[in-house]
Write a protein that holds these residues in place. Sequence first.
Motif, mmCIF file in Angstrom:
data_model
loop_
_atom_site.group_PDB
_atom_site.id
_atom_site.type_symbol
_atom_site.label_atom_id
_atom_site.label_comp_id
_atom_site.label_asym_id
_atom_site.label_seq_id
_atom_site.Cartn_x
_atom_site.Cartn_y
_atom_site.Cartn_z
ATOM 1 N N ASP A 323 0.800 -1.220 0.000
ATOM 2 C CA ASP A 323 0.000 0.000 0.000
ATOM 3 C C ASP A 323 0.832 1.269 0.000
ATOM 4 N N GLY A 324 2.170 1.146 0.134
ATOM 5 C CA GLY A 324 3.021 2.322 0.187
ATOM 6 C C GLY A 324 3.381 2.681 1.622
ATOM 7 N N LEU A 325 4.564 3.273 1.793
ATOM 8 C CA LEU A 325 5.027 3.611 3.142
ATOM 9 C C LEU A 325 4.156 4.694 3.768
ATOM 10 N N GLY A 326 3.700 5.654 2.953
ATOM 11 C CA GLY A 326 2.858 6.717 3.500
ATOM 12 C C GLY A 326 1.565 6.177 4.081
ATOM 13 N N ALA A 327 0.914 5.254 3.347
ATOM 14 C CA ALA A 327 -0.340 4.675 3.838
ATOM 15 C C ALA A 327 -0.109 3.865 5.100
ATOM 16 N N ALA A 328 1.020 3.113 5.145
ATOM 17 C CA ALA A 328 1.322 2.306 6.328
ATOM 18 C C ALA A 328 1.548 3.194 7.545
ATOM 19 N N VAL A 347 6.034 11.838 3.835
ATOM 20 C CA VAL A 347 6.814 10.753 3.245
ATOM 21 C C VAL A 347 7.008 11.060 1.765
ATOM 22 N N PRO A 348 8.201 10.866 1.199
ATOM 23 C CA PRO A 348 8.396 11.078 -0.240
ATOM 24 C C PRO A 348 7.493 10.167 -1.054
ATOM 25 N N ASP A 349 7.150 10.610 -2.253
ATOM 26 C CA ASP A 349 6.299 9.786 -3.112
ATOM 27 C C ASP A 349 6.963 8.461 -3.458
ATOM 28 N N LEU A 350 8.290 8.468 -3.644
ATOM 29 C CA LEU A 350 9.024 7.255 -4.002
ATOM 30 C C LEU A 350 10.114 7.010 -2.958
ATOM 31 N N ALA A 376 3.539 11.318 26.626
ATOM 32 C CA ALA A 376 3.996 12.669 26.312
ATOM 33 C C ALA A 376 3.025 13.769 26.727
ATOM 34 N N ASN A 377 1.721 13.428 26.897
ATOM 35 C CA ASN A 377 0.712 14.475 27.179
ATOM 36 C C ASN A 377 0.810 15.573 26.118
ATOM 37 N N ALA A 378 0.915 15.140 24.843
ATOM 38 C CA ALA A 378 1.122 16.070 23.736
ATOM 39 C C ALA A 378 -0.193 16.342 23.024
ATOM 40 N N SER A 379 -0.183 17.383 22.172
ATOM 41 C CA SER A 379 -1.341 17.696 21.339
ATOM 42 C C SER A 379 -1.022 17.536 19.856
ATOM 43 N N VAL A 380 0.287 17.490 19.524
ATOM 44 C CA VAL A 380 0.696 17.395 18.130
ATOM 45 C C VAL A 380 1.808 16.364 18.021
ATOM 46 N N VAL A 381 1.751 15.533 16.985
ATOM 47 C CA VAL A 381 2.827 14.601 16.677
ATOM 48 C C VAL A 381 3.103 14.687 15.184
ATOM 49 N N ASP A 382 4.372 14.745 14.848
ATOM 50 C CA ASP A 382 4.781 14.922 13.454
ATOM 51 C C ASP A 382 5.736 13.794 13.061
ATOM 52 N N VAL A 383 5.462 13.159 11.914
ATOM 53 C CA VAL A 383 6.292 12.058 11.408
ATOM 54 C C VAL A 383 6.857 12.474 10.059
ATOM 55 N N GLN A 384 8.170 12.375 9.921
ATOM 56 C CA GLN A 384 8.817 12.726 8.661
ATOM 57 C C GLN A 384 9.785 11.620 8.260
ATOM 58 N N VAL A 385 9.808 11.302 6.957
ATOM 59 C CA VAL A 385 10.736 10.309 6.402
ATOM 60 C C VAL A 385 11.441 10.967 5.226
ATOM 61 N N ALA A 387 15.111 10.446 2.536
ATOM 62 C CA ALA A 387 16.275 9.652 2.126
ATOM 63 C C ALA A 387 17.511 10.534 2.199
ATOM 64 N N ALA A 388 18.625 9.937 2.598
ATOM 65 C CA ALA A 388 19.885 10.684 2.708
ATOM 66 C C ALA A 388 21.019 9.773 2.273
ATOM 67 N N PRO A 389 22.043 10.338 1.612
ATOM 68 C CA PRO A 389 23.196 9.515 1.230
ATOM 69 C C PRO A 389 24.013 9.129 2.457
ATOM 70 N N GLY A 390 24.701 8.026 2.342
ATOM 71 C CA GLY A 390 25.566 7.605 3.422
ATOM 72 C C GLY A 390 26.894 8.330 3.375
ATOM 73 N N ALA A 391 27.827 7.907 4.265
ATOM 74 C CA ALA A 391 29.128 8.562 4.339
ATOM 75 C C ALA A 391 29.932 8.361 3.070
ATOM 76 N N SER A 392 29.629 7.274 2.309
ATOM 77 C CA SER A 392 30.406 6.975 1.105
ATOM 78 C C SER A 392 29.777 7.549 -0.152
ATOM 79 N N GLY A 393 28.703 8.328 -0.022
ATOM 80 C CA GLY A 393 28.092 8.959 -1.191
ATOM 81 C C GLY A 393 26.751 8.354 -1.528
#
Length: 465
Positions: A323-328, A347-350, A376-385, A387-393
Amino acid sequence: MRGHRSSDTEAAGTPLVLVAADQRRRTGRTPWGRVLVGVVIAALVGGAAVATAGALVSQRIAEGFAVRDATSDTAALARVVVEPALVDAIADPDAPTSERAGARARLADAVAGELRAGSAVRMKLWAADGTVLWSDEARLVGERFPLGAEDLEALQTDRSDAEVSDLSEPENRFERGHGPLLEAYQAVHTPSGEALLFEAYQRYDEVVSRAADLRGAFAALAFGTVGVVLALLVPLLLWLLLRIRSGQRARERLLGRALDAEAAERRRMAADLHDGPVQDVAGLALSLGADPATRDAAAALRGAVSSLRGSMSAIRPAAPERDGLGAALDDVCARARAAGLTTSVHVPDLVEASSAALLAVVRFVREAVANVVTHANASVVDVQVAAAPGASGAGRGAVLVVTVSDDGVGFDPVRATAPDRPGHLGTTLLREIAEDTGGSLELETAPGAGTTWRLRVPVDTEALR
Protein backbone atom coordinates in the motif's frame (compact mmCIF):
# COMPACT_ATOMS: atom_id res chain seq x y z
CA MET A 1 5.01 21.57 12.88
CA ARG A 2 8.82 21.72 12.94
CA GLY A 3 8.70 25.46 12.39
CA HIS A 4 6.80 26.00 15.67
CA ARG A 5 9.38 24.24 17.86
CA SER A 6 12.65 26.10 17.32
CA SER A 7 12.74 27.26 20.92
CA ASP A 8 11.99 23.75 22.11
CA THR A 9 14.82 22.37 20.02
CA GLU A 10 17.23 24.87 21.48
CA ALA A 11 16.10 23.88 24.95
CA ALA A 12 16.55 20.22 24.13
CA GLY A 13 20.20 20.83 23.28
CA THR A 14 22.52 18.52 21.41
CA PRO A 15 20.97 15.21 20.25
CA LEU A 16 21.81 12.27 22.47
CA VAL A 17 23.08 9.30 20.46
CA LEU A 18 21.55 6.21 22.03
CA VAL A 19 22.68 3.77 19.32
CA ALA A 20 25.61 4.50 16.98
CA ALA A 21 25.49 3.28 13.39
CA ASP A 22 27.40 0.04 12.93
CA GLN A 23 26.94 -2.08 9.80
CA ARG A 24 28.43 -5.10 11.57
CA ARG A 25 25.30 -5.38 13.76
CA ARG A 26 23.01 -5.76 10.79
CA THR A 27 21.04 -8.99 10.76
CA GLY A 28 20.84 -10.53 7.31
CA ARG A 29 22.06 -13.36 5.19
CA THR A 30 25.29 -14.95 6.25
CA PRO A 31 28.07 -14.15 3.71
CA TRP A 32 28.92 -17.77 3.05
CA GLY A 33 31.46 -16.85 0.37
CA ARG A 34 33.37 -14.79 2.88
CA VAL A 35 33.16 -17.59 5.42
CA LEU A 36 34.69 -20.03 2.93
CA VAL A 37 37.43 -17.59 1.89
CA GLY A 38 38.15 -16.92 5.56
CA VAL A 39 38.56 -20.63 6.26
CA VAL A 40 40.94 -21.05 3.31
CA ILE A 41 42.98 -18.00 4.32
CA ALA A 42 43.13 -19.21 7.92
CA ALA A 43 44.37 -22.60 6.73
CA LEU A 44 47.04 -21.00 4.52
CA VAL A 45 48.16 -18.68 7.30
CA GLY A 46 48.29 -21.64 9.66
CA GLY A 47 50.33 -23.59 7.11
CA ALA A 48 52.70 -20.65 6.70
CA ALA A 49 53.09 -20.39 10.47
CA VAL A 50 53.81 -24.11 10.73
CA ALA A 51 56.28 -23.89 7.83
CA THR A 52 58.05 -20.92 9.43
CA ALA A 53 58.29 -22.67 12.78
CA GLY A 54 59.49 -25.78 10.96
CA ALA A 55 62.14 -23.75 9.15
CA LEU A 56 63.50 -22.46 12.44
CA VAL A 57 63.46 -25.94 13.92
CA SER A 58 65.12 -27.39 10.81
CA GLN A 59 67.86 -24.74 11.06
CA ARG A 60 68.61 -25.87 14.59
CA ILE A 61 68.45 -29.50 13.55
CA ALA A 62 70.80 -28.88 10.63
CA GLU A 63 73.27 -27.11 12.90
CA GLY A 64 73.06 -29.98 15.34
CA PHE A 65 73.69 -32.52 12.57
CA ALA A 66 76.61 -30.46 11.23
CA VAL A 67 78.23 -30.13 14.64
CA ARG A 68 77.78 -33.83 15.28
CA ASP A 69 79.20 -34.79 11.87
CA ALA A 70 82.13 -32.38 12.21
CA THR A 71 82.88 -33.72 15.66
CA SER A 72 82.79 -37.36 14.58
CA ASP A 73 84.79 -36.69 11.36
CA THR A 74 87.46 -34.78 13.24
CA ALA A 75 87.63 -37.42 15.95
CA ALA A 76 88.07 -40.13 13.32
CA LEU A 77 90.73 -38.09 11.48
CA ALA A 78 92.56 -37.46 14.72
CA ARG A 79 92.53 -41.10 15.82
CA VAL A 80 93.14 -42.78 12.48
CA VAL A 81 95.45 -40.31 10.66
CA VAL A 82 96.93 -37.70 12.97
CA GLU A 83 97.76 -39.64 16.11
CA PRO A 84 99.65 -42.49 14.30
CA ALA A 85 101.75 -39.84 12.49
CA LEU A 86 102.85 -38.09 15.68
CA VAL A 87 106.37 -38.44 17.12
CA ASP A 88 107.62 -37.05 20.43
CA ALA A 89 109.88 -34.51 18.74
CA ILE A 90 106.91 -32.49 17.48
CA ALA A 91 106.08 -31.39 21.06
CA ASP A 92 109.60 -31.44 22.54
CA PRO A 93 111.11 -27.92 22.61
CA ASP A 94 114.54 -29.44 23.37
CA ALA A 95 114.54 -31.68 20.32
CA PRO A 96 116.90 -30.71 17.49
CA THR A 97 115.40 -28.38 14.92
CA SER A 98 115.79 -30.94 12.18
CA GLU A 99 113.87 -33.55 14.16
CA ARG A 100 111.05 -31.14 14.88
CA ALA A 101 110.92 -30.12 11.22
CA GLY A 102 110.85 -33.77 10.24
CA ALA A 103 108.03 -34.46 12.70
CA ARG A 104 105.98 -31.60 11.22
CA ALA A 105 106.68 -32.79 7.69
CA ARG A 106 105.56 -36.30 8.62
CA LEU A 107 102.25 -34.97 9.98
CA ALA A 108 101.78 -32.77 6.91
CA ASP A 109 102.24 -35.77 4.61
CA ALA A 110 99.71 -37.76 6.65
CA VAL A 111 96.94 -35.16 6.33
CA ALA A 112 97.81 -33.91 2.84
CA GLY A 113 95.14 -36.05 1.23
CA GLU A 114 92.46 -34.66 3.49
CA LEU A 115 93.53 -31.09 2.72
CA ARG A 116 93.57 -31.75 -1.03
CA ALA A 117 90.09 -33.31 -0.82
CA GLY A 118 88.83 -30.07 0.66
CA SER A 119 87.25 -31.70 3.69
CA ALA A 120 89.03 -29.12 5.87
CA VAL A 121 90.03 -25.51 5.28
CA ARG A 122 92.65 -25.38 8.02
CA MET A 123 94.31 -27.79 10.48
CA LYS A 124 96.21 -27.01 13.65
CA LEU A 125 97.99 -28.94 16.37
CA TRP A 126 98.24 -27.24 19.77
CA ALA A 127 100.30 -27.81 22.87
CA ALA A 128 98.68 -27.54 26.27
CA ASP A 129 100.24 -24.10 26.80
CA GLY A 130 98.59 -22.70 23.65
CA THR A 131 101.57 -22.99 21.31
CA VAL A 132 100.78 -23.92 17.71
CA LEU A 133 103.06 -26.94 17.12
CA TRP A 134 101.95 -27.51 13.52
CA SER A 135 99.54 -26.07 10.96
CA ASP A 136 99.08 -26.21 7.22
CA GLU A 137 99.50 -22.41 7.51
CA ALA A 138 103.22 -22.27 8.33
CA ARG A 139 103.07 -18.70 9.61
CA LEU A 140 101.14 -19.88 12.66
CA VAL A 141 103.74 -22.42 13.79
CA GLY A 142 105.46 -21.36 16.99
CA GLU A 143 102.93 -18.68 17.92
CA ARG A 144 101.18 -18.92 21.26
CA PHE A 145 97.55 -18.07 21.97
CA PRO A 146 95.51 -18.71 25.13
CA LEU A 147 93.33 -21.80 24.89
CA GLY A 148 89.66 -21.52 25.69
CA ALA A 149 87.90 -23.39 28.47
CA GLU A 150 86.41 -25.86 25.97
CA ASP A 151 89.86 -26.56 24.49
CA LEU A 152 91.37 -27.22 27.90
CA GLU A 153 88.44 -29.45 28.86
CA ALA A 154 88.89 -31.44 25.64
CA LEU A 155 92.58 -31.94 26.49
CA GLN A 156 91.79 -33.10 30.01
CA THR A 157 88.83 -35.36 29.19
CA ASP A 158 90.07 -36.67 25.84
CA ARG A 159 86.78 -35.77 24.17
CA SER A 160 85.86 -34.15 20.85
CA ASP A 161 83.60 -31.15 20.27
CA ALA A 162 82.77 -28.51 17.63
CA GLU A 163 81.54 -24.93 17.45
CA VAL A 164 81.27 -22.00 15.02
CA SER A 165 84.62 -20.27 14.71
CA ASP A 166 85.14 -16.76 16.00
CA LEU A 167 87.14 -15.35 13.09
CA SER A 168 87.85 -12.13 14.97
CA GLU A 169 90.33 -13.99 17.22
CA PRO A 170 94.00 -13.44 16.25
CA GLU A 171 94.73 -17.16 15.89
CA ASN A 172 92.02 -17.31 13.19
CA ARG A 173 93.24 -14.36 11.14
CA PHE A 174 94.41 -16.59 8.28
CA GLU A 175 90.99 -18.27 8.04
CA ARG A 176 89.21 -15.03 7.23
CA GLY A 177 87.90 -14.84 3.69
CA HIS A 178 86.62 -18.41 3.65
CA GLY A 179 83.22 -17.46 5.02
CA PRO A 180 81.79 -18.86 8.26
CA LEU A 181 83.71 -21.89 9.50
CA LEU A 182 83.01 -24.69 11.92
CA GLU A 183 85.94 -25.72 14.09
CA ALA A 184 86.15 -29.17 15.64
CA TYR A 185 88.84 -30.35 18.06
CA GLN A 186 89.99 -33.66 19.49
CA ALA A 187 92.70 -34.60 21.96
CA VAL A 188 95.54 -36.75 20.55
CA HIS A 189 98.65 -38.20 22.19
CA THR A 190 102.29 -38.56 21.28
CA PRO A 191 103.98 -41.95 21.64
CA SER A 192 105.18 -40.85 25.10
CA GLY A 193 101.60 -40.02 26.16
CA GLU A 194 101.65 -36.22 26.04
CA ALA A 195 98.21 -34.81 25.30
CA LEU A 196 97.93 -32.42 22.37
CA LEU A 197 94.91 -30.78 20.76
CA PHE A 198 94.14 -31.34 17.08
CA GLU A 199 91.82 -28.81 15.46
CA ALA A 200 90.21 -28.86 11.99
CA TYR A 201 88.20 -26.07 10.36
CA GLN A 202 85.35 -26.98 7.98
CA ARG A 203 83.18 -24.77 5.76
CA TYR A 204 79.93 -23.68 7.35
CA ASP A 205 78.14 -23.33 4.00
CA GLU A 206 77.53 -27.06 4.13
CA VAL A 207 75.52 -26.42 7.28
CA VAL A 208 73.54 -23.69 5.52
CA SER A 209 72.94 -25.96 2.53
CA ARG A 210 71.73 -28.77 4.74
CA ALA A 211 69.46 -26.38 6.65
CA ALA A 212 68.00 -25.13 3.36
CA ASP A 213 67.28 -28.70 2.30
CA LEU A 214 65.57 -29.40 5.59
CA ARG A 215 63.59 -26.17 5.40
CA GLY A 216 62.43 -26.99 1.91
CA ALA A 217 61.40 -30.49 2.91
CA PHE A 218 59.59 -29.25 5.99
CA ALA A 219 57.82 -26.45 4.08
CA ALA A 220 56.74 -28.91 1.39
CA LEU A 221 55.44 -31.24 4.09
CA ALA A 222 53.62 -28.42 5.91
CA PHE A 223 51.94 -26.94 2.83
CA GLY A 224 51.27 -30.39 1.43
CA THR A 225 49.48 -31.26 4.65
CA VAL A 226 47.50 -28.00 4.47
CA GLY A 227 46.60 -28.75 0.87
CA VAL A 228 45.36 -32.23 1.78
CA VAL A 229 43.37 -30.82 4.70
CA LEU A 230 41.82 -28.17 2.47
CA ALA A 231 41.02 -30.75 -0.20
CA LEU A 232 39.16 -32.76 2.44
CA LEU A 233 37.74 -29.84 4.41
CA VAL A 234 36.45 -27.53 1.67
CA PRO A 235 33.93 -30.02 0.20
CA LEU A 236 32.70 -30.83 3.70
CA LEU A 237 32.50 -27.14 4.55
CA LEU A 238 30.62 -26.40 1.32
CA TRP A 239 28.19 -29.21 2.09
CA LEU A 240 27.61 -27.85 5.60
CA LEU A 241 27.16 -24.30 4.31
CA LEU A 242 24.66 -25.50 1.75
CA ARG A 243 22.77 -27.40 4.43
CA ILE A 244 22.73 -24.34 6.70
CA ARG A 245 21.63 -22.09 3.86
CA SER A 246 18.93 -24.56 2.87
CA GLY A 247 17.72 -24.62 6.48
CA GLN A 248 17.73 -20.84 6.57
CA ARG A 249 15.64 -20.68 3.40
CA ALA A 250 13.26 -23.27 4.80
CA ARG A 251 12.84 -21.18 7.97
CA GLU A 252 12.26 -18.09 5.85
CA ARG A 253 9.60 -19.92 3.84
CA LEU A 254 7.92 -21.11 7.05
CA LEU A 255 8.03 -17.60 8.47
CA GLY A 256 6.62 -16.21 5.24
CA ARG A 257 3.80 -18.74 5.29
CA ALA A 258 3.07 -17.95 8.93
CA LEU A 259 2.97 -14.24 8.17
CA ASP A 260 0.75 -14.86 5.14
CA ALA A 261 -1.58 -16.97 7.26
CA GLU A 262 -1.66 -14.27 9.93
CA ALA A 263 -2.38 -11.61 7.32
CA ALA A 264 -5.14 -13.73 5.81
CA GLU A 265 -6.72 -14.23 9.23
CA ARG A 266 -6.49 -10.50 9.92
CA ARG A 267 -8.18 -9.74 6.59
CA ARG A 268 -10.94 -12.22 7.39
CA MET A 269 -11.51 -10.68 10.83
CA ALA A 270 -11.52 -7.16 9.37
CA ALA A 271 -13.99 -8.23 6.69
CA ASP A 272 -16.25 -9.84 9.29
CA LEU A 273 -16.18 -6.66 11.38
CA HIS A 274 -16.86 -4.45 8.38
CA ASP A 275 -19.67 -6.56 6.96
CA GLY A 276 -21.23 -7.39 10.32
CA PRO A 277 -21.09 -5.24 13.49
CA VAL A 278 -19.82 -2.07 11.80
CA GLN A 279 -22.58 -2.05 9.20
CA ASP A 280 -25.22 -2.91 11.81
CA VAL A 281 -24.12 -0.21 14.24
CA ALA A 282 -23.72 2.34 11.41
CA GLY A 283 -27.27 1.59 10.20
CA LEU A 284 -28.65 1.84 13.72
CA ALA A 285 -26.90 5.18 14.24
CA LEU A 286 -28.39 6.46 10.98
CA SER A 287 -31.91 5.46 11.94
CA LEU A 288 -31.64 6.88 15.44
CA GLY A 289 -30.25 10.14 14.15
CA ALA A 290 -33.55 10.96 12.46
CA ASP A 291 -35.32 11.22 15.81
CA PRO A 292 -34.34 14.22 18.00
CA ALA A 293 -34.92 12.17 21.10
CA THR A 294 -32.29 9.65 20.16
CA ARG A 295 -29.67 11.91 18.61
CA ASP A 296 -27.36 11.54 21.60
CA ALA A 297 -27.51 7.77 21.30
CA ALA A 298 -26.86 8.08 17.56
CA ALA A 299 -23.76 10.21 18.26
CA ALA A 300 -22.50 7.59 20.71
CA LEU A 301 -23.05 4.90 18.13
CA ARG A 302 -21.20 6.88 15.50
CA GLY A 303 -18.26 7.12 17.94
CA ALA A 304 -18.43 3.39 18.40
CA VAL A 305 -18.29 2.96 14.60
CA SER A 306 -15.16 5.13 14.47
CA SER A 307 -13.57 3.02 17.20
CA LEU A 308 -14.46 -0.16 15.37
CA ARG A 309 -12.97 1.16 12.17
CA GLY A 310 -9.82 2.10 14.07
CA SER A 311 -9.67 -1.44 15.39
CA MET A 312 -10.08 -2.73 11.84
CA SER A 313 -7.12 -0.64 10.78
CA ALA A 314 -5.03 -2.14 13.59
CA ILE A 315 -6.16 -5.65 12.73
CA ARG A 316 -5.40 -5.23 9.03
CA PRO A 317 -2.80 -2.44 8.79
CA ALA A 318 -1.59 -1.19 5.46
CA ALA A 319 1.55 -2.97 4.27
CA PRO A 320 4.40 -0.66 3.17
CA GLU A 321 5.25 -2.81 0.15
CA ARG A 322 1.64 -3.28 -0.97
CA ASP A 323 0.00 0.00 0.00
CA GLY A 324 3.02 2.32 0.19
CA LEU A 325 5.03 3.61 3.14
CA GLY A 326 2.86 6.72 3.50
CA ALA A 327 -0.34 4.68 3.84
CA ALA A 328 1.32 2.31 6.33
CA LEU A 329 2.53 5.19 8.51
CA ASP A 330 -0.86 6.87 8.28
CA ASP A 331 -2.43 3.68 9.66
CA VAL A 332 0.19 3.59 12.42
CA CYS A 333 -0.84 7.11 13.47
CA ALA A 334 -4.53 6.13 13.75
CA ARG A 335 -4.11 5.54 17.49
CA ALA A 336 -2.80 9.07 17.98
CA ARG A 337 -5.68 10.55 16.00
CA ALA A 338 -8.19 8.49 17.99
CA ALA A 339 -6.62 9.93 21.16
CA GLY A 340 -7.28 13.45 19.87
CA LEU A 341 -3.74 14.35 18.74
CA THR A 342 -3.15 16.36 15.59
CA THR A 343 -0.95 14.16 13.40
CA SER A 344 0.98 14.85 10.23
CA VAL A 345 2.92 12.37 8.10
CA HIS A 346 5.44 13.52 5.46
CA VAL A 347 6.81 10.75 3.24
CA PRO A 348 8.40 11.08 -0.24
CA ASP A 349 6.30 9.79 -3.11
CA LEU A 350 9.02 7.25 -4.00
CA VAL A 351 11.02 5.49 -1.29
CA GLU A 352 13.62 3.07 -2.60
CA ALA A 353 14.50 0.70 0.22
CA SER A 354 14.38 -2.99 1.03
CA SER A 355 11.26 -4.49 2.53
CA ALA A 356 13.14 -5.01 5.82
CA ALA A 357 14.07 -1.31 5.92
CA LEU A 358 10.46 -0.27 5.27
CA LEU A 359 9.25 -2.65 7.96
CA ALA A 360 11.80 -1.18 10.38
CA VAL A 361 10.46 2.34 9.65
CA VAL A 362 6.89 1.23 10.33
CA ARG A 363 7.86 -0.51 13.56
CA PHE A 364 9.84 2.50 14.71
CA VAL A 365 7.04 4.98 14.05
CA ARG A 366 4.49 2.66 15.70
CA GLU A 367 6.53 2.44 18.92
CA ALA A 368 7.43 6.13 18.95
CA VAL A 369 3.80 7.24 18.41
CA ALA A 370 2.63 4.79 21.08
CA ASN A 371 5.10 6.43 23.50
CA VAL A 372 3.71 9.86 22.60
CA VAL A 373 0.13 8.75 23.24
CA THR A 374 1.01 7.02 26.52
CA HIS A 375 3.58 9.34 28.12
CA ALA A 376 4.00 12.67 26.31
CA ASN A 377 0.71 14.47 27.18
CA ALA A 378 1.12 16.07 23.74
CA SER A 379 -1.34 17.70 21.34
CA VAL A 380 0.70 17.40 18.13
CA VAL A 381 2.83 14.60 16.68
CA ASP A 382 4.78 14.92 13.45
CA VAL A 383 6.29 12.06 11.41
CA GLN A 384 8.82 12.73 8.66
CA VAL A 385 10.74 10.31 6.40
CA ALA A 386 13.57 11.41 4.10
CA ALA A 387 16.27 9.65 2.13
CA ALA A 388 19.89 10.68 2.71
CA PRO A 389 23.20 9.51 1.23
CA GLY A 390 25.57 7.61 3.42
CA ALA A 391 29.13 8.56 4.34
CA SER A 392 30.41 6.98 1.11
CA GLY A 393 28.09 8.96 -1.19
CA ALA A 394 24.72 8.56 -2.78
CA GLY A 395 23.80 5.05 -3.70
CA ARG A 396 26.34 3.56 -1.31
CA GLY A 397 25.42 3.32 2.34
CA ALA A 398 22.24 5.41 1.79
CA VAL A 399 19.88 5.66 4.75
CA LEU A 400 16.29 6.55 5.54
CA VAL A 401 16.06 9.27 8.17
CA VAL A 402 12.87 8.87 10.21
CA THR A 403 11.89 11.63 12.64
CA VAL A 404 9.03 11.50 15.14
CA SER A 405 8.43 14.74 17.09
CA ASP A 406 5.87 15.86 19.62
CA ASP A 407 5.13 18.99 21.66
CA GLY A 408 4.64 17.11 24.90
CA VAL A 409 6.14 17.43 28.37
CA GLY A 410 9.51 15.89 27.40
CA PHE A 411 11.78 14.26 29.98
CA ASP A 412 15.36 14.07 31.22
CA PRO A 413 17.35 12.34 28.42
CA VAL A 414 19.69 10.77 30.96
CA ARG A 415 16.79 8.54 31.94
CA ALA A 416 16.89 6.99 28.47
CA THR A 417 20.47 5.82 29.01
CA ALA A 418 20.05 4.48 32.53
CA PRO A 419 20.55 0.67 32.31
CA ASP A 420 18.51 -0.14 35.42
CA ARG A 421 15.48 2.11 34.92
CA PRO A 422 12.12 0.32 35.40
CA GLY A 423 9.64 0.07 32.53
CA HIS A 424 10.27 2.06 29.34
CA LEU A 425 9.72 -0.94 27.12
CA GLY A 426 9.01 1.40 24.19
CA THR A 427 12.46 2.98 24.45
CA THR A 428 14.02 -0.48 24.54
CA LEU A 429 12.13 -1.47 21.40
CA LEU A 430 13.33 1.66 19.62
CA ARG A 431 16.92 0.78 20.52
CA GLU A 432 16.46 -2.77 19.27
CA ILE A 433 15.18 -1.59 15.88
CA ALA A 434 18.30 0.55 15.41
CA GLU A 435 20.59 -2.24 16.58
CA ASP A 436 18.96 -4.91 14.40
CA THR A 437 19.32 -2.83 11.25
CA GLY A 438 22.82 -1.50 11.92
CA GLY A 439 21.39 2.02 12.05
CA SER A 440 21.62 4.83 14.58
CA LEU A 441 19.17 6.28 17.07
CA GLU A 442 19.20 9.87 18.39
CA LEU A 443 17.08 11.56 21.02
CA GLU A 444 16.37 15.27 21.53
CA THR A 445 14.35 16.10 24.63
CA ALA A 446 14.26 18.09 27.83
CA PRO A 447 11.61 18.65 30.48
CA GLY A 448 8.91 20.87 28.94
CA ALA A 449 10.57 20.95 25.50
CA GLY A 450 8.88 18.06 23.73
CA THR A 451 10.63 15.01 22.32
CA THR A 452 12.20 14.13 18.98
CA TRP A 453 13.32 10.61 18.03
CA ARG A 454 15.49 10.22 14.93
CA LEU A 455 16.31 6.86 13.36
CA ARG A 456 18.76 6.35 10.50
CA VAL A 457 18.27 2.93 8.93
CA PRO A 458 20.31 1.61 5.94
CA VAL A 459 18.12 1.26 2.86
CA ASP A 460 19.67 -2.13 2.01
CA THR A 461 18.99 -3.84 5.32
CA GLU A 462 18.30 -7.46 4.47
CA ALA A 463 16.59 -8.83 7.54
CA LEU A 464 14.94 -7.66 10.71
CA ARG A 465 14.37 -9.79 13.75
